[in-house]
Design a protein around this motif. Structure first.
Motif, mmCIF file in Angstrom:
data_model
loop_
_atom_site.group_PDB
_atom_site.id
_atom_site.type_symbol
_atom_site.label_atom_id
_atom_site.label_comp_id
_atom_site.label_asym_id
_atom_site.label_seq_id
_atom_site.Cartn_x
_atom_site.Cartn_y
_atom_site.Cartn_z
ATOM 1 N N THR A 103 0.810 -1.216 0.000
ATOM 2 C CA THR A 103 0.000 0.000 0.000
ATOM 3 C C THR A 103 0.849 1.275 0.000
ATOM 4 O O THR A 103 0.470 2.279 0.598
ATOM 5 C CB THR A 103 -0.935 -0.004 1.226
ATOM 6 O OG1 THR A 103 -0.192 -0.428 2.388
ATOM 7 C CG2 THR A 103 -2.091 -0.960 1.013
ATOM 8 N N GLU A 105 1.920 4.588 -1.552
ATOM 9 C CA GLU A 105 1.349 5.527 -2.526
ATOM 10 C C GLU A 105 2.073 6.868 -2.536
ATOM 11 O O GLU A 105 1.741 7.746 -3.339
ATOM 12 C CB GLU A 105 -0.137 5.760 -2.231
ATOM 13 C CG GLU A 105 -0.387 6.299 -0.838
ATOM 14 C CD GLU A 105 -1.842 6.659 -0.604
ATOM 15 O OE1 GLU A 105 -2.601 6.798 -1.579
ATOM 16 O OE2 GLU A 105 -2.209 6.820 0.576
ATOM 17 N N GLN A 129 0.312 1.137 -4.571
ATOM 18 C CA GLN A 129 -1.141 1.097 -4.677
ATOM 19 C C GLN A 129 -1.616 2.153 -5.656
ATOM 20 O O GLN A 129 -1.300 3.338 -5.519
ATOM 21 C CB GLN A 129 -1.810 1.310 -3.316
ATOM 22 C CG GLN A 129 -3.330 1.202 -3.400
ATOM 23 C CD GLN A 129 -4.011 1.212 -2.048
ATOM 24 O OE1 GLN A 129 -3.350 1.300 -1.009
ATOM 25 N NE2 GLN A 129 -5.318 1.126 -2.039
ATOM 26 N N GLY A 140 -4.304 5.563 -2.968
ATOM 27 C CA GLY A 140 -3.560 5.138 -4.142
ATOM 28 C C GLY A 140 -3.082 6.294 -4.987
ATOM 29 O O GLY A 140 -3.700 7.364 -5.042
ATOM 30 N N ALA A 166 -4.112 -2.814 -6.515
ATOM 31 C CA ALA A 166 -5.295 -1.956 -6.629
ATOM 32 C C ALA A 166 -6.496 -2.632 -6.008
ATOM 33 O O ALA A 166 -6.574 -3.867 -5.933
ATOM 34 C CB ALA A 166 -5.591 -1.608 -8.094
#
Length: 233
Positions: A103, A105, A129, A140, A166
């Motif tokens: 995750t 980002e 992400q 994201g 995703a």
């Protein structure tokens, strides 16, 4: 055979069928058992049924579970994936206790994970992400911002950029599910064409596993179909 063992076998069978339909080898798809809100006993039951990789969303719960599993399995436990949102003040324990992070980002978070990854551990595996459906409520990086972030993360020490993750907007129609996953795969293929050594597409959960495998998922994240309904109270 325990319920968790039966459920794991059913999910593995679903993965194998989807892989066969996509003319892929079932072993090309890793099943990540999402064990958030379930205790160490459920993880141990899954480990005994042959499950090796587990995903956790909530840091403190995960750390407590990791300690408990280490005590129960001192000769070697499962592979731990962090799949929840990451706050800057939580990067150190994530860098110290997990094998994968799905995750990332922001470059700032990646840099902190890089700085705080202990030198004696293998490089931390990273997925970026992507907010593939453009939802305001979803975390994201945007597709437009992805290439710059990927290049920056790939240069950081003690991290290994593996691929993309995703969570698309929920859809019930398989073709619509596949469309979102195909978009992520196209971004992944473009980054590979640009010279990044990627090998991971983390996409698909209990409700859209088949569509994800058909579109090239290498990791599927499945929780409720293995462990049952969650109680968040």
């Amino acid at each position: 055979m325990s319920t968790i063992e039966q459920n794991l076998q059913a999910v593995r069978d679903s993965i194998a069928q989807a892989a066969a339909d996509a003319q892929r080898a079932p072993d090309d798809v890793t099943l990540l058992a999402v064990s958030k809100t379930f205790g160490a006993d459920a993880v141990l039951a899954a480990v005994r049924a042959g499950q090796a990789a587990f995903g956790e969303n909530y840091l403190q719960e995960a750390l407590d579970k990791i300690v408990a599993i280490k005590l129960a399995l001192p000769q070697g436990g499962p592979i731990w994936h962090f799949i929840g949102p990451i706050q800057s003040n939580k990067t150190r324990p994530i860098a110290e206790h997990f094998d994968w992070v799905h995750t990332v980002e922001r470059e700032k978070i990646a840099a902190r994970l890089s700085e705080q990854r202990p030198a004696g551990l293998p490089d931390l595996n990273i997925c970026l992400q992507v907010n593939i459906s453009g939802e305001a409520s979803k975390s994201g990086v945007t597709p437009a911002e992805l290439p710059a972030l990927a290049r920056a993360v790939a240069q950081l020490p003690r991290l290994r950029l593996r691929g993309l993750m995703a969570i698309p907007e929920p859809e019930t129609e398989v073709n619509l599910q596949r469309f979102a996953f195909a978009q992520l795969r196209a971004l992944y293929e473009q980054l590979k064409a640009d010279g990044l050594a990627l090998d991971t597409l983390s996409m698909g959960m209990s409700a859209d596993l088949r569509a994800a495998v058909l579109e090239g998922a290498t990791i599927v994240r499945v929780g409720s179909a293995i462990f049952g309904s969650r109680n968040y109270s």
